[in-house]
Design a protein around this motif. Structure first.
Motif, PDB file in Angstrom:
ATOM      1  N   LYS A  95       0.764  -1.241  -0.130  1.00 60.59           N
ATOM      2  CA  LYS A  95      -0.070  -0.160  -0.076  1.00 60.59           C
ATOM      3  C   LYS A  95       0.852   1.277   0.083  1.00 60.59           C
ATOM      4  N   SER A  96       0.244   2.363  -0.606  1.00 66.89           N
ATOM      5  CA  SER A  96       1.332   3.675  -0.642  1.00 66.89           C
ATOM      6  C   SER A  96       0.443   4.753   0.077  1.00 66.89           C
ATOM      7  N   ASP A  97      -0.671   4.588   0.923  1.00 65.15           N
ATOM      8  CA  ASP A  97      -1.422   5.660   1.175  1.00 65.15           C
ATOM      9  C   ASP A  97      -2.004   5.467   2.680  1.00 65.15           C
ATOM     10  N   GLN A 104       3.991   6.240   1.133  1.00 65.14           N
ATOM     11  CA  GLN A 104       5.137   6.784   0.223  1.00 65.14           C
ATOM     12  C   GLN A 104       4.971   8.235   0.092  1.00 65.14           C
ATOM     13  N   GLN A 106       5.809  11.834  -0.591  1.00 65.71           N
ATOM     14  CA  GLN A 106       5.318  12.521  -2.028  1.00 65.71           C
ATOM     15  C   GLN A 106       6.300  13.465  -2.529  1.00 65.71           C
ATOM     16  N   ARG A 110      10.711   9.894  -2.608  1.00 60.08           N
ATOM     17  CA  ARG A 110       9.448   9.000  -2.572  1.00 60.08           C
ATOM     18  C   ARG A 110       9.357   7.458  -1.951  1.00 60.08           C
ATOM     19  N   PHE A 112       9.359   4.369   0.667  1.00 59.01           N
ATOM     20  CA  PHE A 112       8.223   3.983   1.344  1.00 59.01           C
ATOM     21  C   PHE A 112       8.586   3.788   2.832  1.00 59.01           C
ATOM     22  N   ALA A 138       3.005   0.199  -5.750  1.00 57.67           N
ATOM     23  CA  ALA A 138       1.970   0.606  -5.053  1.00 57.67           C
ATOM     24  C   ALA A 138       0.954  -0.440  -5.563  1.00 57.67           C
ATOM     25  N   GLU A 140      -3.304  -1.799  -5.318  1.00 58.03           N
ATOM     26  CA  GLU A 140      -4.552  -1.219  -4.840  1.00 58.03           C
ATOM     27  C   GLU A 140      -5.120  -2.485  -4.196  1.00 58.03           C
ATOM     28  N   ALA A 149       0.527  -4.598  -9.490  1.00 55.15           N
ATOM     29  CA  ALA A 149       0.945  -3.336  -9.023  1.00 55.15           C
ATOM     30  C   ALA A 149       1.262  -2.140 -10.085  1.00 55.15           C
ATOM     31  N   ALA A 164       0.190  -6.199   1.950  1.00 56.12           N
ATOM     32  CA  ALA A 164      -0.409  -5.169   1.764  1.00 56.12           C
ATOM     33  C   ALA A 164      -1.808  -5.473   2.677  1.00 56.12           C
ATOM     34  N   LEU A 237      -9.128   2.896  -2.605  1.00 56.82           N
ATOM     35  CA  LEU A 237      -7.700   3.514  -1.832  1.00 56.82           C
ATOM     36  C   LEU A 237      -8.589   4.118  -0.666  1.00 56.82           C
TER      37      LEU A 237
END
Length: 364
Positions: A95-97, A104, A106, A110, A112, A138, A140, A149, A164, A237
């Motif tokens: 996951k990135s959010d 991750q 921004q 960048r 993780f 990343a 979902e 991914a 994830a 997300l």
């Protein structure tokens, strides 16, 4: 009448030995039925003991050889079967959010960061990959089973592992494209609202007729559908749910407590975390897909982390990324602070290599 010579003590049929010659002495003759001489008895016992020891050693060698040939694969054989020998880099879908779990940056590199990221590094290290040889992509929620991914160019590519927030369920286990490892974190489903929400939510049923956001194709969506007739919006997300909750598009959002705790901590008091007292435990595991050899190696890494008291990587990941989230979510069981029990996977090792303890895991 001729007189015979006097008897000299020797008979004609038993003449004396010639002068200067003597018969060798061999000791007293053994009478039939008498016990063996002490020296001979000791020699016989030593021979029998040596023969018995040789027989036992031969049996051990043969047994070990049979087990070595017909037993489970070695770690090196698993690496070969998993396709790692000629693989320079390891791709992991994350996951990135999700603050605290996998987020991750921004800007800048960048990079993780988060608990899942540290678990991924733990596994990669035991597979033989340094951190600079690991590529995080990343992924979902709906793509975790497919192990697809997004790369840096926005294209879907396959990954070797998925770390994830992927919960183990019976339906997912039956999916041939999913190969779950042993669990690496226990959490539970919870609810988050804005701080001005009236009252306290203690069950999903209290979300009746409310506008609720959750992750699509997640276990949280399934439980929500069973418990209430809320107006449910499913997102790919969880950060989209957060954005909608902030502006009033939703009354609440629900998913795993370990996922939501990071957003509550970052909200500065704008969000409130509710424990809904679900008995079901969410068990996060790594997806290795159909690569059974790789899944066994992942299990081996998690077993070593769990069983080796000198290995504190899991504990350090929890302390660094989940512990700081807890003060903002009082009275919510965000995530258990101990690594889930892991049993040794079927990997062939000599007895002297089996230095880590084995204990039963409580059934769940």
């Amino acid at each position: 009448m001729t007189e015979e010579p006097a008897d000299s003590g020797a008979r004609a049929d038993n003449p004396p030995a010639p002068s200067g010659e003597h018969e060798p002495w061999s000791g007293p003759e053994q009478e039939p039925g008498s016990p063996p001489a002490p020296g001979r008895s000791r020699r016989v016992r030593r021979f029998r003991l040596a023969a018995w020891v040789a027989l036992v050693l031969a049996a051990i060698v043969v047994g070990a050889s049979v087990m070595w040939v017909n037993g489970p694969p070695t770690e090196a054989e698993l690496r070969e079967k998993a396709g790692l020998f000629n693989k320079d880099r390891l791709r992991i879908g994350v996951k990135s959010d999700t603050p605290g779990i996998a987020f991750q940056e921004q800007s800048g590199r960048r990079a993780f960061k988060g608990f899942d990221i540290q678990i991924a590094y733990l596994i990669a290290a035991d597979l033989g990959y340094r951190p600079d040889k690991v590529d995080f992509l990343a992924i979902e929620t709906e793509d975790r089973a497919r192990m697809q991914a997004l790369d840096a160019n926005g294209r879907f590519v396959g990954v070797d592992l998925v770390v994830a927030t992927f919960s183990v369920t019976r339906d997912r286990r039956e999916n041939p494209s999913v190969g779950f490892s042993t669990p690496y974190l226990y959490t539970e489903q919870s609810v988050v609202t804005r701080s001005d929400y009236p009252g306290k939510i203690t069950s999903l049923g209290q979300l009746e007729n409310k506008k609720v956001c959750t992750l699509g194709t997640s276990t949280s969506e399934t439980e929500l559908a069973r418990a209430t007739r809320a107006t449910v919006t499913a997102k790919n997300l969880i950060s989209d749910c957060v954005a909608g909750l902030e502006v009033g598009d939703f009354d609440a959002m629900t998913t795993d407590a370990a996922i939501l705790a990071g957003f509550v901590a970052e909200s500065g008091g704008a969000f409130r975390h509710h424990d809904i007292a679900l008995e079901k435990t969410e068990m996060w595991a790594v997806n290795a897909g159909s690569n059974k050899a790789l899944r066994t190696l992942v299990d081996l890494a998690l077993y070593r982390s769990y069983a080796d008291p000198q290995d504190q990587r899991w504990e350090q990941a929890y302390q660094a990324y989940i512990d700081p989230l807890l003060p903002a979510s009082p009275n919510v069981n965000v995530a258990q602070a101990e690594q889930p029990c892991a049993l040794p996977p079927p990997v062939r090792r000599w007895p002297w290599e089996r230095t880590l303890p084995v204990q039963d895991c409580p059934s769940r």
